[in-house]
Design an enzyme around this catalytic site. Sequence first.
Site, PDB file in Angstrom:
ATOM      1  N   ASP A 251       0.861  -1.179   0.000  1.00 51.76           N
ATOM      2  CA  ASP A 251       0.000   0.000   0.000  1.00 51.76           C
ATOM      3  C   ASP A 251       0.897   1.228   0.000  1.00 51.76           C
ATOM      4  OD1 ASP A 251      -3.079   0.632   0.547  1.00 51.76           O
ATOM      5  OD2 ASP A 251      -1.846   2.143   1.581  1.00 51.76           O
ATOM      6  N   LEU A 252       0.541   2.207  -0.833  1.00 51.05           N
ATOM      7  CA  LEU A 252       1.387   3.404  -0.949  1.00 51.05           C
ATOM      8  C   LEU A 252       1.056   4.381   0.184  1.00 51.05           C
ATOM      9  CD1 LEU A 252       1.197   4.001  -4.816  1.00 51.05           C
ATOM     10  CD2 LEU A 252       2.875   2.672  -3.534  1.00 51.05           C
ATOM     11  N   ASP A 294      -4.473   2.390  -4.675  1.00 53.11           N
ATOM     12  CA  ASP A 294      -3.015   2.457  -4.504  1.00 53.11           C
ATOM     13  C   ASP A 294      -2.512   1.173  -3.834  1.00 53.11           C
ATOM     14  OD1 ASP A 294      -4.167   2.861  -2.066  1.00 53.11           O
ATOM     15  OD2 ASP A 294      -2.793   4.443  -1.419  1.00 53.11           O
TER      16      ASP A 294
END
Lengths: 373, 79
Positions: A251-252, A294
Amino acid sequence: MTQKTLNPVPASAATRHDKIKFIGMFVGSVLIGVVLVLVAVFNASTELAAVQQVSAMHDMMRDRLAKTAGSRQTAFGRDKIEKLAAGLSTENYRVVSVHGDQPQTGEQVWAWSDVRISRERIERSRISTQGGYFEDGPDIYTWSLLPLPGGGDQLLVLHRYQPLAASTLFGIYQNRLIVPAAFAVWMTVWVSLMLNGLVMRLRAQKDAVERMAWQDPLTGLPNRNLLFKTLDGLVARARTENRSFSLAVVDLDGFKEVNDDYGHDTGDALLQQVAERFRQAVRQEDVVARTGGDEFILLFPDSGAEGCQAVCARIVQELGAEYRVLGHRVRISASMGVARFPEDAREIDELTRKADESMYTAKRSGGGVVCYS
Amino acid sequence: MKLKRNMGPVDQVIRAVVGVSLIYLGPVSEMLTSDFMSGMLLTLVGALALFSAATGYCPLYHISGFCTYKPKDNAVSSK
């Protein structure tokens, strides 16, 4: 390093189409058809010539019989038959008297040179009430049976001749058949090109539909569908071959802020750059898929824990470096959670859940790190 | 309907020559054949060749994606 191709039907294979082979197949089949038609036309021409010959011979002999018999309908003796036969070319014609009005199936045989002509052969080759024809070696024999004036016997007239010479036939073909045959081939080229274009368009549409089904349109990475299809295969293979593999959820960190501060265009462009960095960081056999806004999932097949850790560390480092997106300098990080099959979980749901939990642990610790189950 | 040009000038000249030759050798002089149907077919193909030479458009090229027309660099394209 490049990422492994995941599409179940690779685009290169799906779009590969041998145009020459395609058109050649059509033209080849029509050429075979043309040759067959020409042979059939030749055979039909030979038979038509024989039928005409029988008809002409029958009419000619009927007139001669009438003249020889005169006005009186008396019995037609051997002398009159010899007189009749003498008026014909004896080299090509043969005239014989046949006993009885009814066809006989007995062994009544006439010899002409070394060819034996039986009553049965005559009847078997009949093509009309006037007569028939049969082939013997290079020669064609036409025959006609006529009732003799005064009743009783019949008169069998045989004519021997050779079919049309090939040169004569070629002249006829050249004048009548070559242009239509060439036209048929020309038309076939047209039709095969049209079908070729149609097949190409259908293939392109099929590829586009497959891409839509299996690929994330923004980044070009495999989507959730293709990831889980691959994961199913990986689990099945790991179970049967007693292997292990790793799954990572990424996950960004800070992506939402980029979207909020610079807009969705910048966010989309950033995701494309992130996807490219993923491609560069993973190994040939690894799989990267975009599963959400994302969020990404990675599969590391056939690798030990150490190899997986090295790749994960490289990914976190690469994704954490500065980006230049649409004129903005952007910095984000990645939180990774990794779980191993079958050590950490033996089912897909459990495996992804554990990797998810590890990813949230990484996120809670400030992001930019990798956590293992 | 305006036909989009897909044929170069050399191609057009060759087609014009082929078209005229087919019509002359077939139905006009009967040098190639005296058969009526063959003459009609030659006329059809010759007429198509002349049509494509006159318009600079070949449907066969169009279908197969082939093109012998090279527009000049300074040509202004219009939609």
